[in-house]
Design an enzyme around this catalytic site. Structure first.
Site, PDB file in Angstrom:
ATOM      1  N   TYR A  54       0.548  -0.888   0.017  1.00  0.00           N
ATOM      2  CA  TYR A  54      -0.006   0.000   0.271  1.00  0.00           C
ATOM      3  C   TYR A  54       0.951   0.635  -0.047  1.00  0.00           C
ATOM      4  CZ  TYR A  54      -4.282  -3.295   1.059  1.00  0.00           C
ATOM      5  OH  TYR A  54      -4.694  -4.103   1.457  1.00  0.00           O
ATOM      6  N   HIS A 124      -0.844 -11.914   1.158  1.00  0.00           N
ATOM      7  CA  HIS A 124      -1.811 -11.218  -0.203  1.00  0.00           C
ATOM      8  C   HIS A 124      -2.460 -11.241  -1.061  1.00  0.00           C
ATOM      9  CE1 HIS A 124      -1.874  -6.177  -1.096  1.00  0.00           C
ATOM     10  NE2 HIS A 124      -3.255  -6.879  -0.647  1.00  0.00           N
ATOM     11  N   PRO A 204     -16.203  -3.149   2.296  1.00  0.00           N
ATOM     12  CA  PRO A 204     -17.180  -3.735   2.919  1.00  0.00           C
ATOM     13  C   PRO A 204     -18.564  -2.569   2.773  1.00  0.00           C
ATOM     14  CG  PRO A 204     -16.535  -3.178   4.307  1.00  0.00           C
ATOM     15  CD  PRO A 204     -15.513  -2.657   3.461  1.00  0.00           C
TER      16      PRO A 204
END
Length: 328
Positions: A54, A124, A204
């Site tokens: 990231y 990952h 989500p």
């Protein structure tokens, strides 16, 4: 804040996804992000999700999380990941799941995070050229060495998950799960339930769709990942916004925000699921945390699922290059 179990690991019912603090969702500000992480800890969030890639592979996000939790390590359950080393020319990932790279990546993550042990270490993306037993065996060595407490997998098939779990206990699976994306319900989630594996549900809020605020792509910065996301393009965008409007209507009737009702729906699916909505701002963080107090009735859950039936969202989850790296 309610707590839940991912395997044997105790975490807050809602976590914080930190990726957007370093990439993919437009401009970011380190000081604002650090303030948001610290506010999350103040509000009872313990689960922080990051990755060594990231920040487009430069470790920026782990360093950011490390700065934020300095002096507050005992309040945080740190989840990070390894296995993506870069990008290919066609937009796919360069993967390395080897035990050798796991050791190297783990040491680098520990340094950036400023911690002695990683609470939950994920693969990952799986390199499918290597047996999952060999991959997990390498990760298990990190547990034995005291570098990692628990291990997890991200975006893998049921077969891969079960083979991995037979090699070393898998604490959690990290996969996309929301009203907008329910592919795990077919066999992955039942397998998790059967074997005591928790689910960390990323995206989500449907990558922002389910906040109800993303309607005009022109309003997003040019470096926003969603310009490349099939679900935000052309006719797919129009069809998906129509689904969002149904969720907005139900949320209004229940005097909630669309984000809160979407998170409450995820929480209602299983007591061993912890959604990790991402945000860079304290305002949205507080809104998300409030969802932990919502208890949807079975009738309300059914109403939402009728409004957004499984499989009704238009478009693939990722651009073609990234889809090829999903072992599911």
């Amino acid at each position: 804040m309610e707590h839940r179990k991912l395997g044997e690991l105790d975490v807050s019912a809602i976590g914080l996804g930190c990726m957007g603090m370093s990439q993919s969702y437009g401009p970011y500000d380190d000081e604002e992000s650090i303030a948001t992480i610290r506010a999350a800890l103040d509000l009872g969030i313990t689960l922080l999700d990051t990755s060594d890639m990231y920040g487009y592979g430069n470790g920026h996000n782990e360093s950011l999380v490390g700065r934020a939790i300095a002096g507050r390590r005992d309040q945080a359950v740190v989840a990070t990941k390894f296995g993506i080393k870069g990008w290919t020319g066609d937009g796919s990932f360069v993967l390395d799941s080897s035990p050798e790279y796991a050791r190297e990546a783990c040491e680098a993550s520990l340094r950036r995070l400023g911690v002695d042990v990683i609470d939950l270490y994920f693969l990952h993306r799986r390199d499918r050229e290597m047996p999952i037993e060999e991959i997990v065996g390498g990760m298990a060595e990190l547990v034995t060495a005291g570098k990692v407490r628990y291990i997890g997998l991200s975006e893998v098939s049921t077969d891969t998950l079960l083979r991995a779990h037979a090699t070393h206990p898998i604490t959690a699976l990290e996969s996309e799960y929301s009203l907008f994306e329910r592919y795990v319900e077919k066999d992955v989630l039942p397998a998790c339930r059967e074997h005591g594996i928790g689910l960390m549900a990323f995206s989500p809020l449907g990558r922002g769709f389910l906040t109800g605020t993303v309607r005009d792509m022109g309003a997003l910065s040019q470096d926003d990942y969603r310009h490349t996301d099939p679900r935000f393009k052309g006719a797919n965008l129009a069809r998906n916004l129509a689904l969002v409007d149904r969720v907005r209507s139900i949320a209004a009737e229940l005097e909630m925000t669309p984000s809160q009702i979407a998170l409450a729906w995820v929480l209602a699916q299983d007591e061993h699921i912890a959604p990790i909505p991402g945000t860079k701002r304290v305002t949205y963080l507080r809104e998300n945390v409030a969802a932990a107090q919502v208890r949807l009735t079975p009738e309300q859950v059914g109403l939402l699922e009728s409004a957004v039936p499984a499989g009704s969202v238009s478009g693939e989850r990722y651009p073609e290059g990234i889809m090829r790296t999903v072992d599911a």
